[in-house]
Design a protein around this motif. Structure first.
Motif, PDB file in Angstrom:
ATOM      1  N   PRO A   1      29.530  60.677  57.130  1.00 30.42           N
ATOM      2  CA  PRO A   1      29.742  61.640  56.041  1.00 30.42           C
ATOM      3  C   PRO A   1      29.395  61.029  54.687  1.00 30.42           C
ATOM      4  O   PRO A   1      29.265  59.802  54.564  1.00 30.42           O
ATOM      5  CB  PRO A   1      31.233  61.953  56.111  1.00 30.42           C
ATOM      6  CG  PRO A   1      31.754  61.301  57.321  1.00 30.42           C
ATOM      7  CD  PRO A   1      30.779  60.268  57.761  1.00 30.42           C
ATOM      8  N   PHE A   2      29.260  61.871  53.709  1.00 29.90           N
ATOM      9  CA  PHE A   2      28.866  61.409  52.367  1.00 29.90           C
ATOM     10  C   PHE A   2      29.692  62.180  51.349  1.00 29.90           C
ATOM     11  O   PHE A   2      29.922  63.373  51.499  1.00 29.90           O
ATOM     12  CB  PHE A   2      27.377  61.705  52.154  1.00 29.90           C
ATOM     13  CG  PHE A   2      26.838  61.155  50.873  1.00 29.90           C
ATOM     14  CD1 PHE A   2      26.380  59.855  50.805  1.00 29.90           C
ATOM     15  CD2 PHE A   2      26.807  61.939  49.718  1.00 29.90           C
ATOM     16  CE1 PHE A   2      25.884  59.333  49.619  1.00 29.90           C
ATOM     17  CE2 PHE A   2      26.310  61.423  48.531  1.00 29.90           C
ATOM     18  CZ  PHE A   2      25.847  60.123  48.486  1.00 29.90           C
TER      19      PHE A   2
ATOM     20  N   ALA B   1      32.396  66.563  46.315  1.00 28.10           N
ATOM     21  CA  ALA B   1      31.851  67.348  47.430  1.00 28.10           C
ATOM     22  C   ALA B   1      31.635  66.417  48.616  1.00 28.10           C
ATOM     23  O   ALA B   1      31.001  65.368  48.475  1.00 28.10           O
ATOM     24  CB  ALA B   1      30.531  67.979  47.020  1.00 28.10           C
ATOM     25  N   ARG B   2      32.140  66.818  49.776  1.00 26.44           N
ATOM     26  CA  ARG B   2      31.995  65.990  50.967  1.00 26.44           C
ATOM     27  C   ARG B   2      31.006  66.670  51.908  1.00 26.44           C
ATOM     28  O   ARG B   2      31.145  67.870  52.208  1.00 26.44           O
ATOM     29  CB  ARG B   2      33.364  65.844  51.643  1.00 26.44           C
ATOM     30  CG  ARG B   2      33.391  64.869  52.786  1.00 26.44           C
ATOM     31  CD  ARG B   2      34.819  64.849  53.354  1.00 26.44           C
ATOM     32  NE  ARG B   2      34.830  64.355  54.715  1.00 26.44           N
ATOM     33  CZ  ARG B   2      34.836  63.078  55.044  1.00 26.44           C
ATOM     34  NH1 ARG B   2      34.866  62.155  54.109  1.00 26.44           N
ATOM     35  NH2 ARG B   2      34.845  62.710  56.317  1.00 26.44           N
TER      36      ARG B   2
ATOM     37  N   GLN C   1      33.565  72.720  58.166  1.00 26.42           N
ATOM     38  CA  GLN C   1      33.969  71.520  57.427  1.00 26.42           C
ATOM     39  C   GLN C   1      32.762  70.624  57.139  1.00 26.42           C
ATOM     40  O   GLN C   1      31.949  70.365  58.030  1.00 26.42           O
ATOM     41  CB  GLN C   1      34.971  70.746  58.266  1.00 26.42           C
ATOM     42  CG  GLN C   1      36.035  70.128  57.408  1.00 26.42           C
ATOM     43  CD  GLN C   1      36.956  69.264  58.238  1.00 26.42           C
ATOM     44  OE1 GLN C   1      36.819  69.174  59.456  1.00 26.42           O
ATOM     45  NE2 GLN C   1      37.879  68.612  57.583  1.00 26.42           N
ATOM     46  N   GLY C   2      32.653  70.187  55.895  1.00 24.53           N
ATOM     47  CA  GLY C   2      31.565  69.269  55.541  1.00 24.53           C
ATOM     48  C   GLY C   2      30.228  69.940  55.347  1.00 24.53           C
ATOM     49  O   GLY C   2      29.215  69.258  55.193  1.00 24.53           O
ATOM     50  N   LEU C   3      30.191  71.287  55.377  1.00 24.88           N
ATOM     51  CA  LEU C   3      28.921  72.003  55.181  1.00 24.88           C
ATOM     52  C   LEU C   3      28.786  72.385  53.702  1.00 24.88           C
ATOM     53  O   LEU C   3      29.694  72.999  53.141  1.00 24.88           O
ATOM     54  CB  LEU C   3      28.911  73.272  56.044  1.00 24.88           C
ATOM     55  CG  LEU C   3      27.683  74.182  55.925  1.00 24.88           C
ATOM     56  CD1 LEU C   3      26.434  73.495  56.480  1.00 24.88           C
ATOM     57  CD2 LEU C   3      27.913  75.504  56.681  1.00 24.88           C
TER      58      LEU C   3
ATOM     59  N   ASN D   1      24.644  64.811  39.675  1.00 20.12           N
ATOM     60  CA  ASN D   1      24.714  63.715  40.651  1.00 20.12           C
ATOM     61  C   ASN D   1      23.859  63.931  41.892  1.00 20.12           C
ATOM     62  O   ASN D   1      23.825  63.072  42.762  1.00 20.12           O
ATOM     63  CB  ASN D   1      26.170  63.540  41.109  1.00 20.12           C
ATOM     64  CG  ASN D   1      27.064  63.163  39.952  1.00 20.12           C
ATOM     65  OD1 ASN D   1      26.667  62.387  39.089  1.00 20.12           O
ATOM     66  ND2 ASN D   1      28.257  63.731  39.901  1.00 20.12           N
ATOM     67  N   TRP D   2      23.214  65.098  41.973  1.00 18.16           N
ATOM     68  CA  TRP D   2      22.473  65.424  43.197  1.00 18.16           C
ATOM     69  C   TRP D   2      20.999  65.621  42.869  1.00 18.16           C
ATOM     70  O   TRP D   2      20.659  66.480  42.052  1.00 18.16           O
ATOM     71  CB  TRP D   2      22.997  66.729  43.806  1.00 18.16           C
ATOM     72  CG  TRP D   2      24.361  66.614  44.380  1.00 18.16           C
ATOM     73  CD1 TRP D   2      25.542  66.799  43.729  1.00 18.16           C
ATOM     74  CD2 TRP D   2      24.689  66.301  45.739  1.00 18.16           C
ATOM     75  NE1 TRP D   2      26.584  66.621  44.601  1.00 18.16           N
ATOM     76  CE2 TRP D   2      26.093  66.317  45.834  1.00 18.16           C
ATOM     77  CE3 TRP D   2      23.928  66.010  46.875  1.00 18.16           C
ATOM     78  CZ2 TRP D   2      26.757  66.042  47.032  1.00 18.16           C
ATOM     79  CZ3 TRP D   2      24.585  65.750  48.063  1.00 18.16           C
ATOM     80  CH2 TRP D   2      25.996  65.766  48.131  1.00 18.16           C
TER      81      TRP D   2
END
Ligand SMILES: Cc1cc2nc3c(=O)[nH]c(=O)nc-3n(C[C@H](O)[C@H](O)[C@H](O)COP(=O)(O)O)c2cc1C
Length: 474
Positions: free
Chosen positions: A43-44, A49-50, A138-140, A319-320
């Motif tokens: 994961p990141f 934001a995860r 989750q995580g999407l 940041n992206w």
């Protein structure tokens, strides 16, 4: 000119021998890690934001919206495929115009007050497909790419350009016999407001982030090289990035909960054209100043402009970043390395693996210098069977945080899931870069993988595409 097909490089030794013979600087892992220890599965987290894994789906239009700018069943199918791919980062979905005159084609999506609910439904379709297959969202992370196509706008019919440009270009203007219109500073002020309005609507539709697109020769990207433009939006770096900075300021003031991403062409070349022998060649030009990040032999030097931009993004607390290169219109071999050129392209002037290596290297150089940015790489599809091996190596060595997938996802949507679950790749679904996904829309047809996706192979437009290609060959 011919290059060995990647499918013939069957073993790590074959690939290594080819790379070493040709001097293409590309590293790869000979074996893939099992799912539990795969770098793809890690994961990141950044900016609160995860993201659940390291596969990213790059934005991919299908030229298949309605005349009003709403998604069609084909659009929904593509977004559902993105959802069931297994990738946890969906970068932008596809380019969505902030207003009608900014459409790159008459079937591009357009975001307005009228269709916020429809875009919300499209996002939900993707999420539902993801949940159906993986049990949870989750995580999407799903963002929306906002665009104005500028020089490459064709809002009314696919064969009538209506270019709205940042400046008169010494070479590209001649490719628009009907002329181009330079947007005034007041036009750009209004466009800033349109981007901010679209950001507000995207947030209302449920997108936590928008990508303020700065790549591929479209308006945001063209402004970055507007060195000769007078006025508030041209000349100095500060003026050339005024558009971005004002959009960001507007979004921050008016849509405080919305995150911002930027997709950037981090280097570029002079425009290329088809030579007499069909092979691409650069336009002859001296003292060319119309590129952001002009590649003139030395990649590291070409990244100077991108470095300045990334410093600006950091200062704006963006940041992206998704790094890509060039433009599909004037240097397609740079932007999307392929063995087979699209309708308006040219025979590749170099082994397309060299184009992939250039993307990978540029991204790694920038990631190393900007370790705090979350960086997505592009241009991997030409690697075919070797995509996971190169991607794993890039992630392991910190050359990018995410491996972005474009064309591969049209032919083989669930490649990420196969890699993440440790299954061998399905060879017959691997994108071979036939470029039909580009030739079709350049001929006014919907995009899709006609050669390998059985849905498009059976689609009525497949016959039309075949005729277009036969006429071209004749
Ligand atoms: C059919 C098609 C549609 C695309 N649409 C978009 C788009 O809407 N926005 C964008 O930023 N890039 C777009 N791209 C570029 C891809 O996101 C990607 O940068 C490119 O295909 C290279 O990656 P790949 O080698 O994985 O295909 C498109 C590419 C193709 C082939």
């Amino acid at each position: 000119m011919s290059w060995p097909r990647v499918a013939t490089l069957r073993t790590p030794e074959d690939l290594r021998a080819h790379l070493s013979r040709t001097g293409i600087p590309l590293s790869f892992d000979a074996t893939l890690e099992p799912p539990a220890s795969s770098p793809f599965a890690r994961p990141f987290e950044v900016d609160g934001a995860r993201v659940g894994n390291r596969f990213c789906i790059l934005p991919m239009e299908g030229w298949d919206g309605t005349p009003e700018g709403d998604p069609s069943d084909l659009t929904r199918r593509r977004w559902r495929n993105f959802g069931r791919s297994g990738a946890k980062l969906i970068w932008g979905g596809e380019a969505v115009a902030v207003r009608m005159d900014g459409r790159a084609n008459p079937r591009q999506l357009v975001l307005g007050e009228r269709n916020v609910g429809v875009l919300a439904r499209l996002r939900q379709d993707l999420v539902d497909a993801h949940v159906e297959r993986f049990g949870s969202e989750q995580g999407l992370l799903v963002s929306l790419q906002l665009t104005h196509s500028g020089r490459f706008a064709r809002p009314c019919t696919h064969d009538r350009p209506e270019p709205l440009v940042a400046y008169n270009h010494p070479i590209l203007d001649a490719r628009f016999p009907g002329g181009v219109r330079v947007l005034s500073d007041d036009d750009l002020d209004r466009l800033v407001a349109d981007f901010v309005a679209a950001g507000r609507l995207a947030h209302r539709a449920g997108f936590p982030f928008v990508d303020v697109k700065h790549c591929h020769g479209y308006l945001g990207h063209e402004l970055l090289s507007a060195r000769e433009r007078p006025g508030r939006y041209g000349g100095s770096f500060e003026n050339r990035t005024r558009f971005l900075r004002e959009v960001v300021a507007g979004l921050r003031a008016e849509v405080p909960g919305l995150g911002i991403m930027v997709r950037l062409s981090c280097f570029d070349t002079v425009p290329w054209r088809k030579g007499g022998d069909g092979v691409g060649q650069p336009e002859p030009v001296n003292g060319y100043r119309s590129a952001f990040g002009l590649l003139d032999g030395n990649l590291d030097a070409a990244l100077g402009d991108a470095r300045e931009m990334l410093r600006l993004l950091e200062s704006l607390q963006i940041n992206w970043v998704c790094l890509t290169a060039g433009s599909p219109y004037y240097n397609p071999h740079v932007q999307r390395p392929a063995l087979f050129p699209p309708l308006d392209g040219y025979t590749p002037p170099e082994d397309p693996l060299r184009g992939v290596a250039r993307h990978v290297m540029a991204t790694a150089l920038l990631k190393k210098e900007f370790p705090r940015l979350a960086v997505v790489g592009s241009g991997y599809s030409y690697l075919q069977e070797w995509l996971p091996h190169v991607g794993q190596c890039v992630l392991r060595e910190g050359g990018a945080d995410f491996v972005g997938l474009g064309r591969m996802v049209l032919s083989y949507p669930d490649l990420p899931a196969d890699v993440l679950e440790g299954r061998p790749l399905r060879r017959k679904s691997i994108c071979r870069t036939f470029s039909d996904c580009t030739t079709a829309p350049r001929s006014g047809l919907v995009s899709g993988c006609y050669p390998l996706d059985p849905f498009y192979a059976r689609y009525p437009e497949a016959e039309q595409l075949k005729r277009v290609k036969e006429t071209l060959r004749a």
